[in-house]
Design an enzyme around this catalytic site. Structure first.
Site, PDB file in Angstrom:
ATOM      1  N   ASP A   1       0.819  -1.209   0.000  1.00 56.77           N
ATOM      2  CA  ASP A   1       0.000   0.000   0.000  1.00 56.77           C
ATOM      3  C   ASP A   1       0.851   1.257   0.000  1.00 56.77           C
ATOM      4  O   ASP A   1       2.072   1.207   0.144  1.00 56.77           O
ATOM      5  CB  ASP A   1      -0.942   0.005   1.214  1.00 56.77           C
ATOM      6  CG  ASP A   1      -0.242  -0.464   2.496  1.00 56.77           C
ATOM      7  OD1 ASP A   1       0.987  -0.305   2.594  1.00 56.77           O
ATOM      8  OD2 ASP A   1      -0.925  -0.993   3.396  1.00 56.77           O
TER       9      ASP A   1
ATOM     10  N   ASP B   1      -7.436  -4.142  14.692  1.00 52.87           N
ATOM     11  CA  ASP B   1      -8.791  -4.528  14.286  1.00 52.87           C
ATOM     12  C   ASP B   1      -8.793  -5.619  13.217  1.00 52.87           C
ATOM     13  O   ASP B   1      -9.822  -5.914  12.616  1.00 52.87           O
ATOM     14  CB  ASP B   1      -9.578  -3.315  13.797  1.00 52.87           C
ATOM     15  CG  ASP B   1      -8.920  -2.618  12.608  1.00 52.87           C
ATOM     16  OD1 ASP B   1      -7.891  -3.134  12.109  1.00 52.87           O
ATOM     17  OD2 ASP B   1      -9.432  -1.565  12.172  1.00 52.87           O
TER      18      ASP B   1
ATOM     19  N   HIS C   1      -7.146  -5.621  10.298  1.00 49.22           N
ATOM     20  CA  HIS C   1      -6.974  -5.222   8.897  1.00 49.22           C
ATOM     21  C   HIS C   1      -5.603  -5.641   8.379  1.00 49.22           C
ATOM     22  O   HIS C   1      -4.627  -5.709   9.124  1.00 49.22           O
ATOM     23  CB  HIS C   1      -7.196  -3.718   8.711  1.00 49.22           C
ATOM     24  CG  HIS C   1      -6.096  -2.839   9.218  1.00 49.22           C
ATOM     25  ND1 HIS C   1      -6.165  -2.174  10.424  1.00 49.22           N
ATOM     26  CD2 HIS C   1      -4.900  -2.498   8.680  1.00 49.22           C
ATOM     27  CE1 HIS C   1      -5.062  -1.472  10.602  1.00 49.22           C
ATOM     28  NE2 HIS C   1      -4.274  -1.653   9.558  1.00 49.22           N
TER      29      HIS C   1
ATOM     30  N   GLU D   1      -9.642  -2.333   5.565  1.00 48.50           N
ATOM     31  CA  GLU D   1     -10.241  -2.099   6.868  1.00 48.50           C
ATOM     32  C   GLU D   1     -11.418  -3.049   7.108  1.00 48.50           C
ATOM     33  O   GLU D   1     -11.887  -3.718   6.178  1.00 48.50           O
ATOM     34  CB  GLU D   1     -10.726  -0.641   6.940  1.00 48.50           C
ATOM     35  CG  GLU D   1      -9.669   0.405   6.614  1.00 48.50           C
ATOM     36  CD  GLU D   1      -8.735   0.699   7.777  1.00 48.50           C
ATOM     37  OE1 GLU D   1      -8.612  -0.137   8.688  1.00 48.50           O
ATOM     38  OE2 GLU D   1      -8.121   1.780   7.771  1.00 48.50           O
TER      39      GLU D   1
END
Length: 267
Positions: A72, A141, A143, A148
């Site tokens: 990314d 979380d 991801h 996400e």
């Protein structure tokens, strides 16, 4: 899925780096037949990069015939910005090994046409056939990259809006000022990751314990992106003891016994 439960993040770094080196050397890459390696940024893989540099300096591996694709990049952050993922990769890895500049692939977050850039990236990956090994990290979380919670498990490389939790988490790299953190990023998709021949995730620290539990013991769930790893035919999770706090005792015992040889290779 393989789970390699180790004592601490130092062992995670040593094991994961050696695994990458072993895969590259077994592949015996050439200029016409390079080994294709997917790479992440973030705090978790930093020690792995340091171990890879040590192994390179010791003559244990060459990256001359390795092609890399990063997961990314922020949108709108200049490449030369100290917190861009371009800067991260060059400062922490590429500048210290013998990988040719032409073999390095990182998404361009400053292109005027983000959709075209994402399509180009997917096509570039496909031009090599597949990614042989994709290393990744995981957020609190669950991801992976910037996929996400609630990301499509069939998603491809695209632009994503970052969640408030991610903006807060990443603000530590921007003088703890959330307003300085880019709100968008280009990221590989979940399906892009799952297309790799092998996926290796690094999960360390007690704050990642729920994510590890979702990955190993939970159901496949788009709210926990990491759970998609259960669908992969050749996946490895390398974790430290603090990250296993939410796993059942019998789960840790099972994998500790199953992977005894792999675990003792770094002890």
């Amino acid at each position: 899925m393989r789970l390699i439960p180790l004592k601490n993040d130092e062992q995670v770094a040593k094991w994961s780096a050696q695994h990458i080196v072993d895969r590259i050397n077994a592949f015996n890459p050439t200029e016409d037949h390079p080994f294709v390696l997917g790479l992440p940024t973030g705090g978790t893989p930093l020690k792995t990069y340091r171990e890879l540099i040590k192994l390179y300096q010791a003559g244990k591996v060459s990256f001359k015939h390795v092609v890399t694709f990063n997961m990314d990049e922020y949108v709108g952050l200049p490449k030369e910005h100290p917190q861009s993922y371009h800067s991260f990769m060059y400062n922490n890895f590429f500048n210290h090994v013998d990988i040719p500049e032409k073999n390095i692939n990182i998404l361009d977050g400053n292109t005027p046409d983000h959709d075209a850039e994402c399509r180009r990236y997917e096509e570039k990956i496909k031009s090599y056939g597949k990614i042989n090994l994709f290393m990744g990290g995981v957020g609190v979380d669950g991801h992976i990259a910037f996929n996400e919670p609630a990301s499509s498990l069939s998603s491809r490389t695209r632009i994503k809006t970052l969640t408030p939790d991610t903006l807060i988490a990443n603000s530590r790299f921007f003088n703890n000022d959330v307003s300085q953190v880019p709100k968008y990023a280009l990221t590989i998709g979940v399906a892009t990751l799952l297309d790799a021949e092998e996926v290796m995730l690094l999960i360390t620290g007690h704050q990642k314990a729920l994510a590890l539990q979702a990955c190993v013991e939970g159901a496949v769930n788009h709210l926990w992106t990491v759970s998609a790893l259960q669908l992969h035919r050749h996946s490895i999770v390398v974790c430290d003891e603090p990250a296993t706090q939410e796993l059942k005792v019998k789960t840790v015992k099972y994998f500790t016994e199953l992977e005894a040889y792999a675990i003792h290779s770094v002890i």
